[in-house]
Design a protein around this motif. Structure first.
Motif, mmCIF file in Angstrom:
data_model
loop_
_atom_site.group_PDB
_atom_site.id
_atom_site.type_symbol
_atom_site.label_atom_id
_atom_site.label_comp_id
_atom_site.label_asym_id
_atom_site.label_seq_id
_atom_site.Cartn_x
_atom_site.Cartn_y
_atom_site.Cartn_z
ATOM 1 N N ASP A 34 0.785 -1.362 0.034
ATOM 2 C CA ASP A 34 -0.035 0.009 0.052
ATOM 3 C C ASP A 34 0.850 1.326 -0.003
ATOM 4 O OD1 ASP A 34 0.720 0.262 2.629
ATOM 5 O OD2 ASP A 34 -1.020 -0.451 3.324
ATOM 6 N N ARG A 35 0.398 2.433 -0.122
ATOM 7 C CA ARG A 35 1.170 3.578 0.041
ATOM 8 C C ARG A 35 1.952 3.665 1.325
ATOM 9 N NH1 ARG A 35 2.318 5.337 -5.099
ATOM 10 N NH2 ARG A 35 0.789 4.377 -6.624
ATOM 11 N N ASN A 36 1.677 3.030 2.286
ATOM 12 C CA ASN A 36 2.492 3.189 3.512
ATOM 13 C C ASN A 36 3.570 2.318 3.362
ATOM 14 O OD1 ASN A 36 0.928 5.194 4.900
ATOM 15 N ND2 ASN A 36 -0.662 3.899 5.432
ATOM 16 N N LYS A 37 3.725 1.562 2.290
ATOM 17 C CA LYS A 37 4.776 0.486 1.811
ATOM 18 C C LYS A 37 4.504 -0.895 2.780
ATOM 19 C CE LYS A 37 8.105 2.879 -0.790
ATOM 20 N NZ LYS A 37 9.684 3.286 -0.868
ATOM 21 N N ARG A 38 3.222 -1.118 3.003
ATOM 22 C CA ARG A 38 2.808 -2.347 4.058
ATOM 23 C C ARG A 38 2.527 -3.257 2.849
ATOM 24 N NH1 ARG A 38 5.471 -2.403 8.485
ATOM 25 N NH2 ARG A 38 4.949 -0.383 9.652
ATOM 26 N N LEU A 39 3.052 -4.587 3.015
ATOM 27 C CA LEU A 39 2.758 -5.691 2.084
ATOM 28 C C LEU A 39 1.372 -5.838 2.529
ATOM 29 C CD1 LEU A 39 3.847 -7.745 0.264
ATOM 30 C CD2 LEU A 39 4.086 -9.373 2.336
ATOM 31 N N VAL A 40 0.592 -5.898 1.165
ATOM 32 C CA VAL A 40 -0.690 -6.240 1.217
ATOM 33 C C VAL A 40 -1.314 -7.546 0.260
ATOM 34 C CG1 VAL A 40 -1.540 -3.950 1.962
ATOM 35 C CG2 VAL A 40 -1.481 -4.671 -0.336
ATOM 36 N N GLY A 41 -0.229 -7.924 -0.360
ATOM 37 C CA GLY A 41 -0.638 -8.978 -1.325
ATOM 38 C C GLY A 41 0.446 -9.473 -2.371
ATOM 39 N N MET A 42 0.238 -10.107 -3.226
ATOM 40 C CA MET A 42 1.253 -10.561 -4.259
ATOM 41 C C MET A 42 0.334 -10.637 -5.814
ATOM 42 S SD MET A 42 4.194 -11.371 -3.220
ATOM 43 C CE MET A 42 5.103 -12.653 -4.291
ATOM 44 N N VAL A 43 1.164 -10.228 -6.689
ATOM 45 C CA VAL A 43 0.490 -10.385 -7.891
ATOM 46 C C VAL A 43 1.356 -11.175 -8.949
ATOM 47 C CG1 VAL A 43 1.275 -8.276 -8.974
ATOM 48 C CG2 VAL A 43 -0.770 -8.798 -9.924
ATOM 49 N N SER A 44 0.834 -11.875 -9.810
ATOM 50 C CA SER A 44 1.527 -12.895 -10.454
ATOM 51 C C SER A 44 0.995 -12.755 -12.096
ATOM 52 C CB SER A 44 1.350 -14.288 -9.830
ATOM 53 O OG SER A 44 0.062 -14.703 -10.487
ATOM 54 N N LEU A 45 1.857 -13.715 -12.853
ATOM 55 C CA LEU A 45 1.322 -13.264 -14.174
ATOM 56 C C LEU A 45 0.160 -14.344 -14.320
ATOM 57 C CD1 LEU A 45 4.742 -14.738 -16.206
ATOM 58 C CD2 LEU A 45 3.501 -12.492 -16.347
ATOM 59 N N GLY A 46 -0.202 -15.115 -13.569
ATOM 60 C CA GLY A 46 -1.486 -15.850 -13.604
ATOM 61 C C GLY A 46 -2.621 -14.990 -13.241
ATOM 62 N N ASP A 47 -2.357 -13.997 -12.314
ATOM 63 C CA ASP A 47 -3.409 -13.059 -11.936
ATOM 64 C C ASP A 47 -3.685 -12.294 -13.286
ATOM 65 O OD1 ASP A 47 -3.456 -13.853 -9.312
ATOM 66 O OD2 ASP A 47 -1.799 -12.270 -8.528
ATOM 67 N N LEU A 48 -2.538 -11.805 -13.959
ATOM 68 C CA LEU A 48 -2.819 -10.710 -15.004
ATOM 69 C C LEU A 48 -3.642 -11.699 -15.943
ATOM 70 C CD1 LEU A 48 0.816 -9.353 -15.411
ATOM 71 C CD2 LEU A 48 -1.530 -8.199 -14.959
ATOM 72 N N ALA A 49 -3.201 -12.957 -16.058
ATOM 73 C CA ALA A 49 -4.050 -13.772 -17.294
ATOM 74 C C ALA A 49 -5.404 -14.096 -16.922
ATOM 75 C CB ALA A 49 -3.117 -15.187 -17.632
ATOM 76 N N ASN A 50 -5.564 -14.434 -15.934
ATOM 77 C CA ASN A 50 -6.970 -15.064 -15.462
ATOM 78 C C ASN A 50 -8.019 -13.769 -14.867
ATOM 79 O OD1 ASN A 50 -6.162 -17.776 -15.756
ATOM 80 N ND2 ASN A 50 -5.464 -17.633 -13.732
#
Length: 138
Positions: free
Chosen positions: A104-120
């Motif tokens: 997030d904009r406070n640089k706290r980890l909120v998730g992961m994004v993958s090629l699979g997310d982009l594809a699906n």
């Protein structure tokens, strides 16, 4: 469309002082091929399944004694949860990353994004195709 709409929320991290064995078990439990590494509540690198294969297994190191910090990929590339997926796609293909931590904009980890997310979930076949083609050909 923004990253928050397609990412996997609640990504796990591993502390740099843990063993590779502990990291591998967490990766298996979370069904992921990479995990951000943290030290003092800051991301300092990534540990990938490839890091484990090349820097631990191929070198004959004991995963129960080898620390994550010894074999991780230092430095961290990430994206923000409100970034446009087209920009994130360019970042992923330019740097040959199949996954990126999302902060997030406070640089706290909120998730992961993958090629699979982009594809699906990305809904833009051209972006997905271009990103995958650029990563696969390098």
């Amino acid at each position: 469309m923004i990253v928050r709409e397609i990412m996997h929320p609640k990504a796990k991290v591993i502390n740099f002082s843990h063993t590779v064995d502990e990291a591998a078990r967490l990766m298996e439990q979370e069904d992921c091929g990479s995990i951000p590494v943290e030290k003092d509540d800051k991301m300092i690198g990534m540990l990938t399944d490839r890091d484990i294969a090349i820097r631990v297994v191929a070198k004959g190191k004991d995963p129960k004694k080898t620390k994550v910090q010894e074999v991780m990929s230092e430095g961290i590339n990430y994206c923000y949860d409100d970034d446009d997926i087209a920009e994130v796609s360019k970042k992923m293909s330019g740097r040959q990353h199949r996954r990126l931590p999302v902060v997030d904009r406070n640089k706290r980890l909120v998730g992961m994004v993958s090629l699979g997310d982009l594809a699906n979930k990305g809904h833009d076949a051209n972006i997905t195709h271009d990103t995958l083609s650029n990563i696969a050909h390098h």
